[in-house]
Design a protein around this motif. Structure first.
Motif, PDB file in Angstrom:
ATOM      1  N   ASP A 185      -3.649  -0.470   4.655  1.00 25.14           N
ATOM      2  CA  ASP A 185      -2.318  -0.721   4.997  1.00 25.14           C
ATOM      3  C   ASP A 185      -1.609   0.519   4.809  1.00 25.14           C
ATOM      4  N   HIS A 186      -0.251   0.413   5.484  1.00 29.34           N
ATOM      5  CA  HIS A 186       0.301   1.569   4.988  1.00 29.34           C
ATOM      6  C   HIS A 186       1.177   2.351   4.138  1.00 29.34           C
ATOM      7  N   ASP A 187       0.100   1.682   2.685  1.00 29.51           N
ATOM      8  CA  ASP A 187       1.187   2.683   1.541  1.00 29.51           C
ATOM      9  C   ASP A 187      -0.560   2.777   1.294  1.00 29.51           C
ATOM     10  N   ARG A 188      -1.557   2.913   1.377  1.00 37.96           N
ATOM     11  CA  ARG A 188      -2.538   4.020   1.613  1.00 37.96           C
ATOM     12  C   ARG A 188      -2.468   5.077   2.583  1.00 37.96           C
ATOM     13  N   SER A 244       0.638   6.058   3.539  1.00 35.74           N
ATOM     14  CA  SER A 244       1.431   6.729   2.702  1.00 35.74           C
ATOM     15  C   SER A 244       0.900   7.850   1.576  1.00 35.74           C
ATOM     16  N   LYS A 245      -0.043   7.634   0.934  1.00 36.41           N
ATOM     17  CA  LYS A 245      -0.741   8.066  -0.290  1.00 36.41           C
ATOM     18  C   LYS A 245      -1.386   8.976  -0.049  1.00 36.41           C
TER      19      LYS A 245
END
Length: 220
Positions: free
Chosen positions: A119-122, A124-125
Motif C-alpha cells: 500500500d502507499h503507507d509502506r 512512504s515508509k
C-alpha cells in the motif's frame, strides 16, 4: 491497494551497488532478497565473461563474508551473497517496508529498481527510510496495479515483461529457427541482454502458469 515504485539509484548510494560496480563488466539482476534474523541475503543472477574475477572482486570487499554459486544455467549463474555486519542501505529499506522486488538490474550509470509495496503507507515508509539514511533515489514513476492495461492485468505481467514478450513475438524470437537474437532485442529496448532474457523468461512463466495451471485446476 498495491503500488509499484520504479526508480534508479547510483552505485555509490548502496552497498550492493558499490560492491558490484567496476570490472569485470557483468550483467547483474537482483533475483530476490531474503531476511534471516538481523541479516539480509541478496540473490543475484549474473551473466558475463569472467565469473572467477567477478567472485574475487566481491570477496575482496570488506562488506562481504561469502558469495556462493547456487545454480548454473545457459543464461548465467545464480549467486547468494552473505554480508558482513549490519548495513543500513536501500536493500534493508525495501525489506523493512515489506517491498517485493519485481525487477532490479545494473545499468551503465547505476541500478534500476521496480518494487511493489502492499500500500502507499509502506511505499512512504521506504521513501522516508531513504531520506533518513541520505540515500538519493531518482523516482521514475509510481502506479497502482489497477492502472495497468486490461491485457497486462489478465496475466499479471509487468509492463516491462509485456513489452519484451511483444517485441520478441514481432521480431521472430520464438520462431524455429529464431529470427533475432537476445542481444538484438536488448539493443532495441536499450537494456542489457540479461535483463531482457529474464523479462522473457519470467513473462513466459507467468503466462503459462495463469493459462495452463488455471485450466488444469478447472478440469480437476
Amino acid at each position: 491497494m498495491s503500488v509499484i515504485l520504479e526508480f534508479t539509484v547510483d552505485n555509490d548510494q548502496f552497498i550492493l551497488g558499490h560492491v558490484l560496480s567496476g570490472p569485470p563488466s557483468m550483467d547483474i539482476e537482483l533475483e530476490r532478497v531474503v531476511p534471516t534474523g538481523d541479516a539480509i541475503l541478496p540473490f543475484l543472477w549474473v551473466e558475463g565473461d569472467d565469473y572467477e574475477a567477478f567472485k574475487e572482486k566481491v570477496l575482496a570487499s570488506d562488506s562481504v563474508d561469502d558469495i556462493v554459486a547456487l545454480d548454473n544455467v545457459e543464461d548465467g549463474t545464480l549467486y547468494r551473497i552473505t554480508w558482513r555486519g549490519d548495513h543500513k542501505d536501500i536493500i534493508r529499506g525495501i525489506t523493512e517496508a515489506e517491498g517485493t522486488v519485481l525487477e532490479a538490474f545494473n545499468t551503465d550509470d547505476g541500478w534500476e529498481f521496480h518494487i511493489r509495496f502492499n500500500d502507499h503507507d509502506r511505499l512512504s515508509k521506504f521513501y522516508n527510510y531513504c531520506t533518513d539514511q541520505n540515500i538519493g533515489i531518482h523516482i521514475t514513476r509510481t502506479y497502482t496495479l489497477t492502472e495497468r492495461t486490461e491485457s497486462v492485468k489478465q496475466f499479471d505481467l509487468s509492463n516491462e515483461q509485456r513489452e519484451a514478450l511483444i517485441l520478441a513475438l514481432r521480431e521472430g524470437y520464438f520462431d524455429t529457427p529464431s529470427q533475432v537474437s537476445l542481444s538484438e532485442l536488448a539493443d532495441e529496448l536499450g537494456i542489457t541482454q540479461q535483463a531482457i532474457s529474464n523479462r522473457i523468461r519470467r513473462g513466459n512463466k507467468q503466462v503459462l502458469s495463469e493459462s495452463l495451471l488455471t485450466s488444469a485446476t478447472d478440469l480437476e
